[in-house]
Design a protein around this motif. Structure first.
Motif, PDB file in Angstrom:
ATOM      1  N   THR A 175       1.861  -8.489 101.282  1.00 12.83           N
ATOM      2  CA  THR A 175       2.180  -7.077 101.006  1.00 12.83           C
ATOM      3  C   THR A 175       2.956  -6.910  99.708  1.00 12.83           C
ATOM      4  O   THR A 175       3.407  -5.812  99.386  1.00 12.83           O
ATOM      5  CB  THR A 175       2.999  -6.470 102.165  1.00 12.83           C
ATOM      6  N   ASN A 179       2.228  -0.566  98.166  1.00 13.71           N
ATOM      7  CA  ASN A 179       3.254   0.420  98.473  1.00 13.71           C
ATOM      8  C   ASN A 179       3.543   0.405  99.971  1.00 13.71           C
ATOM      9  O   ASN A 179       2.895  -0.309 100.742  1.00 13.71           O
ATOM     10  CB  ASN A 179       2.848   1.816  97.994  1.00 13.71           C
ATOM     11  N   SER A 180       4.513   1.203 100.392  1.00 13.74           N
ATOM     12  CA  SER A 180       4.984   1.155 101.777  1.00 13.74           C
ATOM     13  C   SER A 180       3.887   1.478 102.791  1.00 13.74           C
ATOM     14  O   SER A 180       3.723   0.767 103.790  1.00 13.74           O
ATOM     15  CB  SER A 180       6.157   2.127 101.956  1.00 13.74           C
ATOM     16  N   ASN A 181       3.120   2.530 102.539  1.00 14.92           N
ATOM     17  CA  ASN A 181       2.074   2.926 103.494  1.00 14.92           C
ATOM     18  C   ASN A 181       0.995   1.862 103.616  1.00 14.92           C
ATOM     19  O   ASN A 181       0.554   1.520 104.723  1.00 14.92           O
ATOM     20  CB  ASN A 181       1.445   4.257 103.081  1.00 14.92           C
ATOM     21  N   ASN A 182       0.550   1.324 102.473  1.00 16.99           N
ATOM     22  CA  ASN A 182      -0.468   0.284 102.504  1.00 16.99           C
ATOM     23  C   ASN A 182       0.073  -0.996 103.131  1.00 16.99           C
ATOM     24  O   ASN A 182      -0.649  -1.713 103.833  1.00 16.99           O
ATOM     25  CB  ASN A 182      -0.990  -0.001 101.093  1.00 16.99           C
ATOM     26  N   SER A 183       1.350  -1.295 102.883  1.00 14.48           N
ATOM     27  CA  SER A 183       1.977  -2.471 103.503  1.00 14.48           C
ATOM     28  C   SER A 183       1.955  -2.351 105.017  1.00 14.48           C
ATOM     29  O   SER A 183       1.609  -3.308 105.726  1.00 14.48           O
ATOM     30  CB  SER A 183       3.422  -2.626 103.021  1.00 14.48           C
TER      31      SER A 183
END
Length: 253
Positions: A175, A179-183
């Protein structure tokens, strides 16, 4: 019930360079990895986390010691034998997403599946099941990597890593570039795979990623200085984060 050991490393030594420039990564390292575990390897930069992961997977060779993987002593295999072993037993997910640019996502996965199976129908069936699991639509499966988001590409990379039903999936900072959402979406995929019994070994600096593991191993100065049992992952487990925070603080994180 006692857990089954899938990888056992004993007295590993890994050295880079020689003479005055010699750098000892680890000199007498032991570790057992258990079947069905989501094992997270953490530690400061330069602690040897990635080097250890590459050694355990047969991508790199230690200078000394033995590694037994699914009953095979891989430290005794030559490079051709290791390549065959990895195809059958290892899946890899890296921070850098290595999809073939000129192939759509489905063809990327089918190509990987064809390395161990000649039954294309079976490969396609499993690929579609995995794409469904990672929430990549039928339309997106036909797109080239350049036409999708980084998160979709990484999830497709996980499908490719899992297509041959490997004994273990190795993930190195998966990750780190997201970004946070994709992570979160990528971590959800790892959790789903682990729920099916897939063994996962992940190197990370990220606490949020580490929370997905049931076991966190902390490496310092080429040795294991801590081993934390977080138990099975649950998003509702409010004590999980506190337990990991305390463990990492004790390790000097």
């Amino acid at each position: 019930m006692e857990k089954e050991v899938i990888i056992s490393a004993r007295h590993l030594k890994k050295v880079f360079g020689s003479g005055e420039s010699e750098q000892v990564i680890y000199s007498d390292f032991d570790i057992d990895i258990f079947k069905g575990d989501f094992t997270v390897i953490m530690g400061a930069s330069g602690a040897g986390k990635s080097t250890l992961m590459y050694s355990l997977s047969g991508m790199d060779t230690p200078n000394a010691g033995t590694i037994t993987f699914c009953g095979t002593e891989i430290t005794g295999l030559n490079s051709d034998e290791l390549a065959v072993f990895r195809r059958k037993n290892c899946g890899f997910v890296f921070q850098q997403i290595y999809l073939i640019d000129k192939m759509n996502l489905m063809d990327n996965v089918i190509t990987a599946g064809s390395l161990t199976s000649r039954d294309k129908a079976d490969i396609v069936k499993r690929a579609n099941e995995l794409f469904d699991m990672v929430n990549i639509s039928a339309v997106t499966r036909q797109k080239l990597p350049s036409l999708i988001s980084g998160g979709e590409a990484q999830r497709a990379g996980i499908v490719r890593a899992a297509i041959n039903q490997p004994s273990a999936i190795f993930a190195d900072e998966p990750t780190g570039a997201l970004n946070s959402n994709n992570s979160d979406a990528v971590l959800d995929v790892f959790s789903k795979l682990n729920e099916t019994g897939q063994s996962i070994i992940m190197v990370t600096h990220d606490k949020k990623s580490a929370l997905r593991g049931n076991r966190v191993v902390y490496i310092k100065d080429g040795e294991i200085c801590g081993d934390c049992d977080l138990g099975k992952y649950s998003a509702e487990d409010t004590e999980r984060s506190e337990k990991l925070e305390k463990f990492l603080k004790d390790m000097g994180w």
